[in-house]
Design a protein around this motif. Structure first.
Motif, PDB file in Angstrom:
ATOM      1  N   TYR A   1       0.997  -1.167   0.225  1.00 22.38           N
ATOM      2  CA  TYR A   1      -0.175   0.064  -0.447  1.00 22.38           C
ATOM      3  C   TYR A   1       0.965   0.878  -0.245  1.00 22.38           C
ATOM      4  CZ  TYR A   1      -3.220  -3.096   1.948  1.00 22.38           C
ATOM      5  OH  TYR A   1      -4.034  -4.689   1.276  1.00 22.38           O
TER       6      TYR A   1
ATOM      7  N   GLY B   1     -11.446  -5.716  -8.436  1.00 19.69           N
ATOM      8  CA  GLY B   1     -10.088  -5.820  -8.954  1.00 19.69           C
ATOM      9  C   GLY B   1     -10.399  -4.943  -9.970  1.00 19.69           C
TER      10      GLY B   1
ATOM     11  N   GLY C   1     -12.823  -4.713  -2.513  1.00 23.60           N
ATOM     12  CA  GLY C   1     -11.533  -4.965  -3.629  1.00 23.60           C
ATOM     13  C   GLY C   1     -11.852  -5.419  -4.894  1.00 23.60           C
TER      14      GLY C   1
ATOM     15  N   ASN D   1     -13.985 -10.849  -2.682  1.00 25.73           N
ATOM     16  CA  ASN D   1     -13.384 -12.012  -3.198  1.00 25.73           C
ATOM     17  C   ASN D   1     -11.944 -11.908  -3.731  1.00 25.73           C
ATOM     18  OD1 ASN D   1     -13.609 -15.316  -4.632  1.00 25.73           O
ATOM     19  ND2 ASN D   1     -12.610 -13.306  -6.218  1.00 25.73           N
TER      20      ASN D   1
ATOM     21  N   THR E   1      -7.886 -14.395 -10.599  1.00 29.55           N
ATOM     22  CA  THR E   1      -8.880 -14.922 -10.174  1.00 29.55           C
ATOM     23  C   THR E   1     -10.135 -15.304 -10.326  1.00 29.55           C
ATOM     24  OG1 THR E   1      -9.760 -13.210  -9.736  1.00 29.55           O
ATOM     25  CG2 THR E   1      -7.678 -13.273  -8.613  1.00 29.55           C
TER      26      THR E   1
ATOM     27  N   GLU F   1     -12.433   0.303  -3.032  1.00 30.34           N
ATOM     28  CA  GLU F   1     -10.883  -0.133  -3.798  1.00 30.34           C
ATOM     29  C   GLU F   1     -10.045   0.882  -3.401  1.00 30.34           C
ATOM     30  OE1 GLU F   1      -9.839  -2.832  -6.553  1.00 30.34           O
ATOM     31  OE2 GLU F   1      -7.814  -1.354  -5.244  1.00 30.34           O
TER      32      GLU F   1
END
Ligand code: SAH
Length: 380
Positions: free
Chosen positions: A44, A102, A100, A169, A65, A130
């Motif tokens: 981060y 993605g 999150g 996820n 993923t 996000e």
């Protein structure tokens, strides 16, 4: 490893080197960091952290993923959300929050599948949590055609009085872990320091003092043998507390899908992945994805400890099959017979014991009094 020079990376080598150099300087001045603090810096750091700077997900990137493997994954989650809305009594407003997201693939597939229930689709407000500006932009692009109102935040948003559904996820696996090693009947924290023989290299070292009892004590770990390593994920506590407050006050569910054991296991599971290859976790801060397995027993305890009901963990394979994955695959193949092999391969990757089917688990938190969530055995 020739491709480690990062020539194809979106991010200039200089700044990534700079993160490693800055970390080394800090370690030289301040002494070692916890593994969790190292992970937080590597993932981060605002200038050069992995999630702060890159778009890492997809076949050509660092890792892949479930939503990237197949549209069926997000579609079934969309239908699961419709069922949850029905379980909640079909409220006029439902706040759907993804942690999150993605590339945005899961949400895009879920919203498309949810069009089968127009009243549900009309009730929806979506928030995407996000941290990465690059991924926020990718999500906005992917979801540009949807009519559902969407906003972005970097922490769990306030949701007014509407019931909410929270999806994560592969979100918890990147929350930093602390590691402790058992020796002489006590736990000693594993830290990240400088290699004594090469001050440009980072190395694991042990804390000179044992950890206070309460850190590992509550998990009845006193019997562990010397050499055992335990991982603790501090970020789960505030996350599940917030989820607990929201769901208890407004009603709803949270669904967590991730990789990890159903029962606590000892061992070092910190892993760094770069371009689909495992690399050494301390070697390339900012350049590789750093994750550790999710302890689903601890997650379940946190859910129950915050006044929610817990269902699962179920394995990803059994959960998806119970939701109708095989029927969806058959329908897609019937629509496009030339895609049979591709769709059958996706089905296998999501469900097979040697692929994601067993290692990945699904755990659901529900506000009290709802019917059992779809896809879980009735008696956990
Ligand atoms: N759910 C997606 C992406 C998983 S990767 C998928 O299944 O494909 C992890 C995601 O969580 C990325 O989008 C990353 O940028 C985001 N993320 C990681 N830590 C975060 C944090 N602390 N707050 C918000 N987002 C975070």
């Amino acid at each position: 490893m020739a491709d480690q020079t990062g020539e194809n990376s979106a991010f200039p080598q200089g700044l990534r080197d700079d993160l490693k150099r800055r970390l080394a300087q800090r370690l030289a001045c301040d002494g070692p960091l916890t593994v969790a603090a190292f992970m937080a810096e590597a993932l981060y750091d605002r200038q050069a952290g992995y999630y702060a700077t890159k778009d890492p997900i997809g076949a050509e990137r660092d890792f892949i993923t479930a939503p990237e493997i197949s549209q069926m994954f997000g579609e079934l989650i969309g239908l699961w959300c419709v069922q949850t809305w029905k379980d909640l009594g079909e409220p006029e407003r439902l706040h759907l929050i993804e942690l999150g997201p993605g590339s945005g693939a899961l949400m895009s597939d879920a919203l498309r599948a949810a069009r089968v229930a127009p009243d549900f689709a009309n009730a929806l407000r979506v928030s995407l949590v996000e941290i990465s500006p690059a991924l926020q932009a990718a999500q906005a692009q992917k979801l540009s055609n949807t009519s559902t109102p969407i906003d972005w935040t970097d922490t769990l948003p306030k949701t007014g009085n509407a019931p909410c559904v929270i999806i994560g996820n592969e979100f918890i696996d990147c929350l930093p872990v602390r590691q402790f090693i058992r020796a002489q009947g006590q736990w000693w924290e594993r830290l990240v320091g400088l290699d004594p023989n090469d001050h440009d290299r980072l190395a694991f070292v042990l804390s000179p003092l044992p950890a206070p009892d309460h850190i590992c004590g509550e998990f009845e770990l006193h019997e562990a043998e010397d050499g055992a390593l335990i991982e603790i994920r501090p970020g789960v506590t505030p996350l599940i507390e917030t989820v607990g407050h929201r769901l208890s006050a407004q009603g709803g569910r949270a669904l967590f899908i991730d990789y990890g054991p159903a029962e606590r296991e000892f061992g070092d599971t910190l892993q760094a992945v770069r371009r689909h290859q495992k690399v050494l976790p301390l070697d390339t801060p900012g350049e590789a994805d750093l994750t550790a397995r999710v302890d689903f027993a601890a997650l379940r305890r946190a859910i129950l400890g915050n006044g929610l009901e817990a269902s699962g963990p179920a394995t990803q394979g059994e959960w998806l099959v119970r939701l109708g994955l095989e029927h969806r695959a058959a329908a897609l193949i019937a629509q496009s017979p030339d895609q049979r092999t591709r769709i059958a391969t996706q089905l296998l990757r999501l469900t097979d014991d040697n692929e994601m089917g067993t290692l990945f688990k699904v755990l659901c938190a529900s506000s009290v009094g709802l019917p059992p969530p779809a896809g879980f055995e009735e008696s956990p």
